[in-house]
Design an enzyme around this catalytic site. Sequence first.
Site, PDB file in Angstrom:
ATOM      1  N   HIS A  88      81.893  58.399 -57.780  1.00  0.00           N
ATOM      2  CA  HIS A  88      81.421  58.913 -59.069  1.00  0.00           C
ATOM      3  C   HIS A  88      82.157  60.209 -59.424  1.00  0.00           C
ATOM      4  O   HIS A  88      81.576  61.289 -59.412  1.00  0.00           O
ATOM      5  CB  HIS A  88      79.905  59.131 -58.979  1.00  0.00           C
ATOM      6  CG  HIS A  88      79.242  59.580 -60.246  1.00  0.00           C
ATOM      7  ND1 HIS A  88      79.747  59.297 -61.498  1.00  0.00           N
ATOM      8  CD2 HIS A  88      78.103  60.307 -60.458  1.00  0.00           C
ATOM      9  CE1 HIS A  88      78.945  59.827 -62.430  1.00  0.00           C
ATOM     10  NE2 HIS A  88      77.950  60.454 -61.826  1.00  0.00           N
ATOM     11  N   CYS A 113      77.995  63.383 -66.991  1.00  0.00           N
ATOM     12  CA  CYS A 113      78.466  62.251 -66.203  1.00  0.00           C
ATOM     13  C   CYS A 113      78.730  61.036 -67.088  1.00  0.00           C
ATOM     14  O   CYS A 113      79.259  60.034 -66.613  1.00  0.00           O
ATOM     15  CB  CYS A 113      77.439  61.888 -65.135  1.00  0.00           C
ATOM     16  SG  CYS A 113      76.476  63.293 -64.570  1.00  0.00           S
TER      17      CYS A 113
END
Lengths: 390, 390
Positions: B337, B85
């Site tokens: 996200h 991420c």
Amino acid sequence: MRDVYLIGIGQTKITKNAGVRGRYLGKKAIDQAIEHAGIEKKQISMLVMGNMMAGMLAKQQQLGALTADVAGLRGIEAVTCEAACGSGAAAARWGFMSVAGGFHDVALVCGSERMTHASLDDTTKALATAADWELEGSRGESFISLNAKLMKAYMETYGVTAKDFGHFAIAAHDNGLNNPMGFLQKKIDMDCYLNSRMLVDPVKLLDAPPICDGAAAVLLASEEVARAAHRNGLPMIKVAGSAIGTDSLALDTRRSMLELDGVALSTRRALAQAGLKNEDIDIFELHDAYTIITTLSLEAAGFAKKGKGVHFGKEGEITPRGKLPISTMGGLKSRGHPVGATGVYQLVETYMQLTGTAGVNQVPDPEFALVQNIGGTGATVVSHILQRCA
Amino acid sequence: MRDVYLIGIGQTKITKNAGVRGRYLGKKAIDQAIEHAGIEKKQISMLVMGNMMAGMLAKQQQLGALTADVAGLRGIEAVTCEAACGSGAAAARWGFMSVAGGFHDVALVCGSERMTHASLDDTTKALATAADWELEGSRGESFISLNAKLMKAYMETYGVTAKDFGHFAIAAHDNGLNNPMGFLQKKIDMDCYLNSRMLVDPVKLLDAPPICDGAAAVLLASEEVARAAHRNGLPMIKVAGSAIGTDSLALDTRRSMLELDGVALSTRRALAQAGLKNEDIDIFELHDAYTIITTLSLEAAGFAKKGKGVHFGKEGEITPRGKLPISTMGGLKSRGHPVGATGVYQLVETYMQLTGTAGVNQVPDPEFALVQNIGGTGATVVSHILQRCA
């Protein structure tokens, strides 16, 4: 920009079934490189990992932080870099920048790949992600079929036969016989080559690289660190050039399918950076994933004319004692092609050549080597030029 | 080392179902960034792509070369960088090095991720590759369950309840209301938060970030290029700090589970590079993937004492007009996200804040912003400090 030196090397023996958990494969190569360089772990502040398939085949990403931790380097800057089969050298490119740019004094570069723990089908599918999925993979092309398409086009365009490609495989296997860290130690001749199993016509088993596991590591350092490091009396090896050139992933959208523009760009940039010409290069450690890629690389890099690359080496020019040695420790074909690690193996082997420690396959007195690693069928091409210093 | 400036930004609206083929998502953000900077394509010689899942979910690797080609930049140096991420900011780190080190005058950084075209199960499994597969994923842990473990440990250690985390989600959603490029534009209150669906106790839906698609791009350039580029009268934005810190992937092997050492290292390094202290930071655009990560980031980065991070912001300190604004355009929680793109969205939004173009959520007169993007539950932490110049 500072000068960068290659001060340490490590490599695991390439195998089918690494026999260790994935994370420890990279560590083995790293431990060797650190010991070889004779530096302290605390001097290392950067790790770049090259890997292509761990996410797909081992459910593991973030190999950078993971490997740093396992190797006893927790906390340092650590990242992972992917350019399909060119991931290893792309990692070295980042490592080079990090030292040349003054961000780190010592950067560790490790390529690691396990391909044999998954099913052959899964591995083949994972390899196909190196190509253009929409234009190629989803239409049924595998990495082998794309190379078959290239090889066939070359044969038709230049009127050559499968036999014309055989000497590349034979020479690679000859060299591989003397590389104890390589995967295949098996002498082959033209009969073997021609009779090897057809994969996708005209690509035969002996045109293609084996699926295998391996990890290799190199330590890159500033001149100050390199001079201080224990070097066993070996000459210093400088990274005189480092460059990447790209092309479209899909073969059909290239300017000209049989010309690897990425190779041409990458080679030209690296040579310019080093202030060299093709004739200065003593070794061309190229990306011989398929015999057709060897052929096209020799042409695009400027070592052979268009349509003539396939004949280069028939007179022994590519052997360790020839005019332009290639695949000196067996290449992808015989040493093996653990994809994300390959580019780092190439650097390790070239370091050995330039320091005169390559053993039976030693090239006589080489000064400059061009080391080239390719992602896909020519989409990402990473070139490094290593130089033996006085 | 040269100064590096952020001279152009681009971002696609974050959606569920990007509506374009994967390769064009990155291109959309890139086209915007080039137009915004007012430079010519031929000035760009480097592209770093940040992506986590395209290999696993879209059978496509080598996004660097592919995106360069699609964006009309075929041939340039192009690579892909992965830190789960944290991939987007890791790509920015490489882009920064390539300009600061003098390798390129203009580097394009693009983060792109599509998460919604695969099944939820496949996406969840792909997300789990950010954790330690052997020690966590293979034992049944998902990314959500790992954050639940952290949150539970925090609640038990410091005697706080789920309600104590709610203000982070509420503040993020408040900010997201004014971000037309974000994913969720929905006001929530404490009741909403407390009654949101339990995912893995104590992590509720409103503690977690949404799964979505998006791409963002920034152009980094040397001072000379930055000064020459058309800037619409906006102040110049300098990258005053860039750093990565790492930690173990697995929670159980950390020095202390509730202390994000990677955040501490990364923050310290970036602040030192910029010659700043915590109190100089006007905006902390942090990685609020989960409310517990917001909490632990505030502590490890030095903005709150151990065990007190969860209370930070209850008096409004984290709103755009507060003492330390965070998640100013909605954060991971509300803006969304799209994992490998998030770090670049953060840079885009922070550029807007520092140039006074952030709209309703504009922070009054900010000069320094710390932008932090995290891979995994704290394994790779990338920090950038952006500075508004006179």
